[in-house]
Design a protein around this motif. Structure first.
Motif, PDB file in Angstrom:
ATOM      1  N   GLY A 117     -13.536  10.306  -0.952  1.00  0.00           N
ATOM      2  CA  GLY A 117     -11.929  10.201  -1.106  1.00  0.00           C
ATOM      3  C   GLY A 117     -11.351   8.677  -0.716  1.00  0.00           C
ATOM      4  O   GLY A 117     -10.395   8.494  -0.054  1.00  0.00           O
ATOM      5  N   VAL A 118     -11.503   7.717  -1.562  1.00  0.00           N
ATOM      6  CA  VAL A 118     -11.182   6.477  -1.383  1.00  0.00           C
ATOM      7  C   VAL A 118      -9.761   6.329  -1.606  1.00  0.00           C
ATOM      8  O   VAL A 118      -8.924   5.815  -0.688  1.00  0.00           O
ATOM      9  CB  VAL A 118     -11.889   5.342  -2.332  1.00  0.00           C
ATOM     10  CG1 VAL A 118     -11.312   4.037  -2.132  1.00  0.00           C
ATOM     11  CG2 VAL A 118     -13.303   5.278  -1.771  1.00  0.00           C
ATOM     12  N   GLN A 119      -9.292   6.678  -2.676  1.00  0.00           N
ATOM     13  CA  GLN A 119      -7.819   6.884  -3.280  1.00  0.00           C
ATOM     14  C   GLN A 119      -7.407   5.852  -3.742  1.00  0.00           C
ATOM     15  O   GLN A 119      -6.483   5.581  -4.419  1.00  0.00           O
ATOM     16  CB  GLN A 119      -6.876   7.685  -2.133  1.00  0.00           C
ATOM     17  CG  GLN A 119      -7.238   8.716  -1.525  1.00  0.00           C
ATOM     18  CD  GLN A 119      -8.085  10.082  -2.597  1.00  0.00           C
ATOM     19  OE1 GLN A 119      -7.842   9.844  -3.962  1.00  0.00           O
ATOM     20  NE2 GLN A 119      -8.817  10.864  -2.059  1.00  0.00           N
ATOM     21  N   SER A 120      -7.312   4.676  -2.816  1.00  0.00           N
ATOM     22  CA  SER A 120      -6.968   3.254  -2.974  1.00  0.00           C
ATOM     23  C   SER A 120      -7.813   2.174  -2.303  1.00  0.00           C
ATOM     24  O   SER A 120      -8.151   2.496  -1.265  1.00  0.00           O
ATOM     25  CB  SER A 120      -5.528   2.978  -2.962  1.00  0.00           C
ATOM     26  OG  SER A 120      -5.070   1.772  -3.026  1.00  0.00           O
ATOM     27  N   PHE A 121      -7.728   1.172  -2.965  1.00  0.00           N
ATOM     28  CA  PHE A 121      -8.212  -0.092  -1.970  1.00  0.00           C
ATOM     29  C   PHE A 121      -6.903  -1.024  -1.191  1.00  0.00           C
ATOM     30  O   PHE A 121      -7.395  -1.930  -0.792  1.00  0.00           O
ATOM     31  CB  PHE A 121      -9.302  -0.944  -2.522  1.00  0.00           C
ATOM     32  CG  PHE A 121     -10.475  -0.397  -3.064  1.00  0.00           C
ATOM     33  CD1 PHE A 121     -11.415  -0.214  -2.172  1.00  0.00           C
ATOM     34  CD2 PHE A 121     -10.647   0.410  -4.376  1.00  0.00           C
ATOM     35  CE1 PHE A 121     -12.674   0.624  -2.560  1.00  0.00           C
ATOM     36  CE2 PHE A 121     -11.849   1.041  -4.808  1.00  0.00           C
ATOM     37  CZ  PHE A 121     -12.651   0.990  -3.674  1.00  0.00           C
ATOM     38  N   SER A 122      -5.902  -0.618  -1.673  1.00  0.00           N
ATOM     39  CA  SER A 122      -4.806  -1.313  -1.114  1.00  0.00           C
ATOM     40  C   SER A 122      -4.036  -0.892   0.176  1.00  0.00           C
ATOM     41  O   SER A 122      -3.819   0.293   0.250  1.00  0.00           O
ATOM     42  CB  SER A 122      -3.602  -1.378  -2.153  1.00  0.00           C
ATOM     43  OG  SER A 122      -2.349  -1.276  -1.796  1.00  0.00           O
ATOM     44  N   GLY A 123      -4.069  -1.462   1.368  1.00  0.00           N
ATOM     45  CA  GLY A 123      -3.619  -1.038   2.565  1.00  0.00           C
ATOM     46  C   GLY A 123      -2.122  -0.519   2.326  1.00  0.00           C
ATOM     47  O   GLY A 123      -1.776   0.472   2.923  1.00  0.00           O
ATOM     48  N   ARG A 124      -1.315  -1.030   1.664  1.00  0.00           N
ATOM     49  CA  ARG A 124       0.003  -0.670   1.464  1.00  0.00           C
ATOM     50  C   ARG A 124      -0.116   0.800   0.693  1.00  0.00           C
ATOM     51  O   ARG A 124       0.769   1.565   1.119  1.00  0.00           O
ATOM     52  CB  ARG A 124       0.816  -1.794   0.401  1.00  0.00           C
ATOM     53  CG  ARG A 124       2.303  -1.412   0.294  1.00  0.00           C
ATOM     54  CD  ARG A 124       2.845  -1.708  -1.027  1.00  0.00           C
ATOM     55  NE  ARG A 124       2.573  -0.804  -1.946  1.00  0.00           N
ATOM     56  CZ  ARG A 124       2.808   0.341  -2.395  1.00  0.00           C
ATOM     57  NH1 ARG A 124       3.822   0.758  -1.622  1.00  0.00           N
ATOM     58  NH2 ARG A 124       2.352   0.929  -3.308  1.00  0.00           N
ATOM     59  N   LYS A 125      -0.777   0.964  -0.122  1.00  0.00           N
ATOM     60  CA  LYS A 125      -0.790   2.224  -1.028  1.00  0.00           C
ATOM     61  C   LYS A 125      -1.299   3.344  -0.080  1.00  0.00           C
ATOM     62  O   LYS A 125      -0.891   4.323  -0.192  1.00  0.00           O
ATOM     63  CB  LYS A 125      -1.573   1.946  -2.274  1.00  0.00           C
ATOM     64  CG  LYS A 125      -1.541   3.165  -3.084  1.00  0.00           C
ATOM     65  CD  LYS A 125      -2.142   2.874  -4.704  1.00  0.00           C
ATOM     66  CE  LYS A 125      -2.861   3.881  -5.172  1.00  0.00           C
ATOM     67  NZ  LYS A 125      -3.510   3.742  -6.590  1.00  0.00           N
ATOM     68  N   LEU A 126      -2.339   2.922   0.587  1.00  0.00           N
ATOM     69  CA  LEU A 126      -3.031   4.046   1.539  1.00  0.00           C
ATOM     70  C   LEU A 126      -1.931   4.367   2.683  1.00  0.00           C
ATOM     71  O   LEU A 126      -1.828   5.744   2.817  1.00  0.00           O
ATOM     72  CB  LEU A 126      -4.106   3.465   2.146  1.00  0.00           C
ATOM     73  CG  LEU A 126      -5.561   3.241   1.420  1.00  0.00           C
ATOM     74  CD1 LEU A 126      -6.393   2.608   1.851  1.00  0.00           C
ATOM     75  CD2 LEU A 126      -6.093   4.677   0.933  1.00  0.00           C
ATOM     76  N   ALA A 160       1.444   6.235  -6.773  1.00  0.00           N
ATOM     77  CA  ALA A 160       2.005   6.375  -5.342  1.00  0.00           C
ATOM     78  C   ALA A 160       3.257   5.652  -5.437  1.00  0.00           C
ATOM     79  O   ALA A 160       3.566   5.013  -6.224  1.00  0.00           O
ATOM     80  CB  ALA A 160       0.939   5.605  -4.352  1.00  0.00           C
ATOM     81  N   GLU A 161       4.144   6.020  -4.411  1.00  0.00           N
ATOM     82  CA  GLU A 161       5.423   5.473  -4.170  1.00  0.00           C
ATOM     83  C   GLU A 161       5.211   4.040  -4.165  1.00  0.00           C
ATOM     84  O   GLU A 161       4.408   3.197  -3.527  1.00  0.00           O
ATOM     85  CB  GLU A 161       6.010   5.960  -2.916  1.00  0.00           C
ATOM     86  CG  GLU A 161       7.475   5.354  -2.625  1.00  0.00           C
ATOM     87  CD  GLU A 161       7.996   5.909  -1.462  1.00  0.00           C
ATOM     88  OE1 GLU A 161       7.056   6.209  -0.580  1.00  0.00           O
ATOM     89  OE2 GLU A 161       9.387   6.122  -1.232  1.00  0.00           O
TER      90      GLU A 161
END
Ligand code: SF4
Length: 375
Positions: A117-126, A160-161
């Motif tokens: 469940g990676v969901q994203s590689f962006s810290g902001r988006k996580l 995501a937001e």
């Protein structure tokens, strides 16, 4: 093919957008596995002489529980049914649970496919998604999993937001650099009664609009297809030979047996098809897991037809006009008008007698199914 699903209902915390059945208290883990063993023994007659094509540990967060518990259940199943070296055994996992020692243990226990469940590689988006892991955790875990397992899948979420198309492209490019064998792409959905839903209702959070989300979905199709991934289901892409056998089997309406609270099953005996599900209550499950089934339905001809249309579209299995006529209520002319209308929108391809979704139609699979079923 016959498959097994195990619902492991534990998570550290509930993510703001998640409406799955789970609890955030791990103190029940030991009792849960005792109850699972009892439920499994009670289903022994349904397992006898079955060759198991796939086993899927879903949840919840299966990577949260002790590997010895998963291994113990796999041993029990191997005594009751035929599990071979070819059986796909998938574990859904979160990056924060997987260090190299744990990955080794999972492999030794017989897991041969990880779905992370990676969901994203962006810290902001996580952070916007409320996830517990960092971008570095995601990259490290996927790399280490790829070095050990023959098949690794990652989940990515778009919409995501505050997410822009460029940030989403960054996620896709990061995934392509790692090159897992399978990628699932989900558009963030606002499910009723979730924290995200309440925040959106109150105006505290604002998500990208439908058009923006659709643009992200199209971008995934373009980039992943160009990199050699086959778009074999609405949300799923795989390198050759690495589709999820468990999921594909469910979409093909092949039988499976579910274990754990809120797990579903689908059995076929001759012409009789039955769907049943366990109660979505952990306490009830711990109390009487052998009697966990609380709803059972023998499918009618019309339900089977509806499922066949809905699921075939999702995996782009051709539907014949002759088959669709079995469900048509208003006659062939009306059905053809509906088909040509969908074709003119660019959502389906009508090739002789065969109807399939186009790439663009993947975005509207539910709408297409709805129109075909109401025809
Ligand atoms: S980790 Fe997965 S199952 Fe658990 S709350 Fe988050 S989205 Fe839901």
């Amino acid at each position: 093919m016959f498959s097994l699903y195990v619902h492991i209902p534990f998570c550290r915390e509930r993510c703001p957008y998640c409406d799955f059945f789970l609890v955030t208290r791990s103190g029940f883990t030991e009792r849960f596995f005792e109850a699972l063993a009892v439920e499994t023994a009670s289903k022994a007659p349904l397992l006898k002489e079955r060759q198991i094509g796939a086993i899927h540990f879903g949840g919840g967060t299966p990577s949260l529980v002790p590997v010895t518990c998963l291994a113990g259940w796999l041993t029990q199943i191997a005594d009751l049914a035929e599990v071979t070296a070819d059986t796909e055994i998938t574990l859904e996992a979160n990056p924060e649970d997987l260090d190299s020692a744990r990955l080794d243990l999972l492999k030794d226990a017989g897991i041969n496919r990880l779905s992370i469940g990676v969901q994203s590689f962006s810290g902001r988006k996580l952070r916007a998604l409320g996830r517990a892991h960092s971008s570095d955790d995601a990259v490290r875990t996927v790399s280490e999993a790829l070095a050990r397992f023959p098949s690794v899948s990652i989940d990515l979420i778009c919409g995501a937001e505050g997410e822009s198309l460029a940030e989403w492209e960054g996620d896709l490019q990061a995934a392509l650099r790692l090159r897992p064998q399978h990628v699932s792409v989900y558009m963030l959905a606002v499910e009723e009664k979730t924290r995200l839903w309440r925040d959106v209702q109150k105006g505290i959070r604002k998500l990208p609009g439908e058009e923006q989300q659709a643009g992200m979905y199209r971008q995934a199709m373009v980039l992943l297809s160009a990199a050699g991934y086959r778009h074999y289901e609405v949300s799923n892409y795989a390198l050759e030979g690495h589709h999820s056998r468990y999921n594909l089997s469910c979409w093909r309406r092949e039988p499976y047996l579910g274990f754990g609270p809120a797990a579903h099953s689908f059995l076929v005996q001759g012409a009789c098809e039955t769907r049943f599900s366990n109660a979505g209550s952990l306490l009830r499950y711990l109390d009487d897991s052998a009697g966990a089934v609380d709803s059972r339905e023998v499918l009618t001809g019309s339900q089977r037809f509806d499922e066949e249309v809905f699921l075939s579209l999702r995996i782009r299995n051709p539907l014949s006009v002759g088959f669709l006529r079995k469900g048509d209520k208003l006659g062939l002319q009306h059905l053809m008008e509906v088909l040509y209308g969908l074709r003119d929108k660019g959502w389906i391809r009508v090739d002789g007698d065969k109807v399939t979704l186009t790439d663009e139609g993947f975005l509207f699979a539910d709408l297409v199914a709805g129109e075909l079923l109401s025809a």
